[in-house]
Design an enzyme around this catalytic site. Sequence first.
Site, PDB file in Angstrom:
ATOM      1  CG  LEU A 521      -2.185  -1.292   1.219  1.00  0.00           C
ATOM      2  CD1 LEU A 521      -2.770  -0.989   2.605  1.00  0.00           C
ATOM      3  CD2 LEU A 521      -2.852  -0.806   0.083  1.00  0.00           C
ATOM      4  CD  GLN A 523       8.992   1.629   2.454  1.00  0.00           C
ATOM      5  OE1 GLN A 523       9.006   1.333   1.990  1.00  0.00           O
ATOM      6  NE2 GLN A 523       9.911   1.645   3.558  1.00  0.00           N
ATOM      7  N   GLY A 524       6.153   3.247   4.462  1.00  0.00           N
ATOM      8  CA  GLY A 524       5.809   4.413   5.752  1.00  0.00           C
ATOM      9  C   GLY A 524       7.623   4.745   5.863  1.00  0.00           C
ATOM     10  N   GLY A 525       7.503   5.657   6.480  1.00  0.00           N
ATOM     11  CA  GLY A 525       8.607   5.969   7.627  1.00  0.00           C
ATOM     12  C   GLY A 525       9.372   4.896   8.085  1.00  0.00           C
ATOM     13  CG  PHE A 526       8.612   3.721  11.626  1.00  0.00           C
ATOM     14  CD1 PHE A 526       9.570   4.702  12.274  1.00  0.00           C
ATOM     15  CD2 PHE A 526       6.951   4.649  11.871  1.00  0.00           C
ATOM     16  CE1 PHE A 526       9.607   5.860  12.938  1.00  0.00           C
ATOM     17  CE2 PHE A 526       6.906   6.417  12.656  1.00  0.00           C
ATOM     18  CZ  PHE A 526       8.327   6.751  13.454  1.00  0.00           C
ATOM     19  N   GLY A 527       8.623   1.582   7.797  1.00  0.00           N
ATOM     20  CA  GLY A 527       8.700  -0.003   6.857  1.00  0.00           C
ATOM     21  C   GLY A 527       7.956   0.266   6.061  1.00  0.00           C
ATOM     22  N   PRO A 528       7.186  -0.943   5.096  1.00  0.00           N
ATOM     23  CG  PRO A 528       7.961  -2.848   3.517  1.00  0.00           C
ATOM     24  CD  PRO A 528       8.570  -1.608   5.110  1.00  0.00           C
ATOM     25  CE  LYS A 543       3.331   1.104   8.990  1.00  0.00           C
ATOM     26  NZ  LYS A 543       3.165   2.891  10.281  1.00  0.00           N
ATOM     27  CG  ASP A 640       5.857  11.612   9.766  1.00  0.00           C
ATOM     28  OD1 ASP A 640       6.111  12.459   8.983  1.00  0.00           O
ATOM     29  OD2 ASP A 640       6.423  10.484   9.354  1.00  0.00           O
TER      30      ASP A 640
END
Length: 825
Positions: A521, A523-528, A543, A640
């Site tokens: 979905l 790519q967040g800051g802490f992983g896909p 996540k 964030d």
Amino acid sequence: MEILHYFLFFGLLMSYLGICRAQDTITANQTLRDGDTLVSADEMYELGFFSRGNITNRYLGIWYKNKSPLTVAWVANRETPIRDSSGVFRVDTNGSLLVIAGSNNTVVWSSNPGPVSPPTINPVAQLLNPGNLVVRDQSGEGSLIWQSFDHPGDMFLPGIKLGKDLISGLDRRLSSWKSVDDPSPGLYEALMNTNGYPQLWVERDSVPYSRFGPWNGLTFNGIPTHISNSIYTHDFVMNDKEVYYWFTLVNTSVVTRIYFTPEGIPLRMNWNERTQMWFLYSSANIDMCSLFALCGSNGRCDPKNSPLCSCMEGFEPRNPDEWSASQWSSGCRRRTALSCSNGDGFRVFNNVKLPDTRRAWFNRSMTLGECETACKQNCSCNAYSNIDIRMNGSGCLLWFGDLMDIRTVDESQDLFVRMAVSDLTVQSIPEFTSRPAGSNKKRQTIIVVVSILSILVMVILILAILYGRRKNKRSRVKKIPVQTIDEEYIMDSQDDDTELTAFSLTKISKSTNDFANDKKLGQGGFGPVYKGVLDDGREIAVKRLSKTSRQGIGEFKNEVKFIAKLQHRNLVKLLGYCIQGDENMLIYEYMPNKSLDSFIFDKIKSFILGWSDRFRIIHGIARGLLYLHQDSRFKIVHRDLKTSNILLDVDMNPKISDFGLARMFREHENEANTNNVVGTLGYIAPEYAVDGIFSEKSDVFSFGVLVLEIVSGKKNRGFSHQNDSDNLLAHAWRLFDEGMAMELLAAHMRESCVASEVLRSVHIGLLCVQHFAKDRPTMSSVVLMFDKEGALPQPKQPAFFAKGSLPQLNLASVDDITMTTLEPR
Ligand SMILES: *[C@@H]1O[C@H](CO)[C@@H](O)[C@H](O)[C@H]1NC(C)=O
Ligand SMILES: *[C@@H]1O[C@H](CO)[C@@H](O)[C@H](O)[C@H]1NC(C)=O
Ligand SMILES: *[C@@H]1O[C@H](CO)[C@@H](O)[C@H](O)[C@H]1NC(C)=O
Ligand SMILES: *[C@@H]1O[C@H](CO)[C@@H](O)[C@H](O)[C@H]1NC(C)=O
Ligand SMILES: *[C@@H]1O[C@H](CO)[C@@H](O)[C@H](O)[C@H]1NC(C)=O
Ligand SMILES: *[C@@H]1O[C@H](CO)[C@@H](O)[C@H](O)[C@H]1NC(C)=O
Ligand SMILES: *[C@@H]1O[C@H](CO)[C@@H](O)[C@H](O)[C@H]1NC(C)=O
Ligand SMILES: *[C@@H]1O[C@H](CO)[C@@H](O)[C@H](O)[C@H]1NC(C)=O
């Protein structure tokens, strides 16, 4: 001889310079090659070969002359482009228009007007003023053989008759392009559906998609009554020969068109001579409730409600379980069966769009009284209404069977729905007494019933209040944190049984197709983040935390339990976690509408979110953030907050995501590197960017940026404005300072917004982006500011006012990816 030469030379020069009047016709012995054009007499339209995008495909079409970018009004060979510039256009002696690929001499498109008599004629093709290409027989004076207005594409021009010719069977529909650069027929068609009583429809893949209701004399019912305008008049025509809708210009020097986008949205665009640009004049009400029959039979959709669907008064869900799970397709049924013979009455609804009329019966000369009688006489008649609302109303529409696709609209015509007497009386005594449905005796019984019912209702209310009090008292004993500002606060009384599931890796892996790329979905800051579907059909978002940022298992579990306790309507719900091997994963509920940025920054989808939605979203985010900041046991700073971290549920309610993680990673990263700052450019507060100091006030700053972005539909990062080098914050402040804050609002909402709400939002947004943290309000005062009417403090210049004052960041990150590493000075 000399003179002849001179004339020849002059003629050549004239045509070279294009001084001769451009021609608008071709005859059977002429051809139009790629590069030549025909121009209509008013010089508004041009016909010739064109390309779209950077693709070399050539199409024969009509476009607006001298308007940039190229705006195409009609295309001949939509599905059969010519791959080179060898195209030729001509009219055959049998009256057929032909587009020919010159390189291999193949006819790629012909107009096929059908047999003409005599079979060989002397035809002429002409480009007429409103962009209509016609073929006429020159000898048989004026007889029309073919016209492009009978075969429209995605452009609805003045004079096109959208609808049916009942004699020839011709059905003129708009058909969307596949994409802005591909004219071949796309998914959507707009058409006149002539079953029952005619209505304007949009179909997607030949399936009903949305409905604009029957014509009521002024407009299509359900579209807010049109304020009379000086630009065009429109009308619906229905007789034995044809049924159509069209509009004609009042002032022919105004250029207006309805563009049916590849997404199936009709937009009315007008040309602004001064700015030399198209602007959006109006668009149909597009929201979730535009989807055809979203709420099933006898259900009613209200875009301002959550959930969207409810049953019409007097009806109840057919399948309560499905209904409460927001699956509305099974619809509603009558609470009480009709007795038909003499007991029924009618309840009037005056703020709904009339139901689907495909199976309705009509008579255009009956009065409302005759209509009611006709409906009463037929036991399967469920509702009636006038057809035409002009001059006190006329005509009669009768509905048989279920009422489909009803939605709430601001103003509309009266719909009378048949009800059993018992359903009629519960809530609407005034309506009933003004419309007696039976004899006097019956009326008396009804009044008795009503009185009993009202007493019952009173008793229940009193009991409920008493019960509520007691419950409140009990809670107070249990010691709620002193300041429970938010009513949605959910007490964590059951400390240890938060519904948190530990998922196995195999289960998660299976649900996401082994973390397939097409399930990703984002790519967040802490992983896909991946989308998954569990065996029971539940949709989840997974996540997968990046391996580099791992911490101890116990620590992680604690952290997760802590997040799980945070429950608020405006926070994304954590369902569980998965810890196995070196995988740490968080399992969230899935949000079908993705994130806020996919709406407000999208050219087309931004129309879906009107002002009332946006205001509700701003409010929701404020409440969610307040909850994070004020929870008595932990104070959570999100760190964030940005549009891509605001997810939207099926009813477009905002949910903050990624909360708590920020805190979790802070602790972890503190051990490793105190210099790392987590955040996203464009949203970071100055003190955080420069000194690495963060507090709840840095979230308030991000919130302010978010508010200004939601209002303006523009990104702070990468913002540019024609007149100055301002960023969004500075631009907003300048407008505010000059008393023109309304200018900040994205254009498409200007007509529908509530000005005081917009001004207040901009004002509060500016207060939140002040340079010094101490000048920014706390979230609790922000929420109060939105709720109360009182005066607000004056904002000063916002942070990062001048462009040069943006902190110099080492931009390892691309665009909006989190976790930019900033070097504190
Ligand atoms: C083309 O046709 C028109 C009308 O039929 C005729 O007047 C004209 O002379 C023709 N031109 C040529 C070059 O044959
Ligand atoms: C040209 O089209 C291709 C694919 O259709 C696209 O990837 C490329 O970015 C386009 N180039 C330009 C300059 O628009
Ligand atoms: C002729 O050219 C057209 C368009 O370039 C192409 O679609 C068609 O297949 C070609 N036909 C032949 C016989 O080559
Ligand atoms: C007209 O002529 C074109 C090309 O000569 C042909 O393809 C088409 O079938 C003809 N139409 C009729 C109605 O005869
Ligand atoms: C038509 O519109 C033009 C441009 O908007 C305007 O200058 C002109 O006065 C209008 N004419 C009439 C009759 O309203
Ligand atoms: C419509 O109603 C009028 C008035 O009641 C009646 O005269 C007429 O026959 C009706 N027409 C049809 C087609 O039923
Ligand atoms: C009621 O209306 C339906 C639909 O028009 C019709 O089929 C039926 O015959 C009518 N019944 C009576 C009793 O008029
Ligand atoms: C509409 O109704 C009002 C009140 O019943 C009446 O005075 C008026 O004349 C009517 N207008 C028309 C056009 O029938």
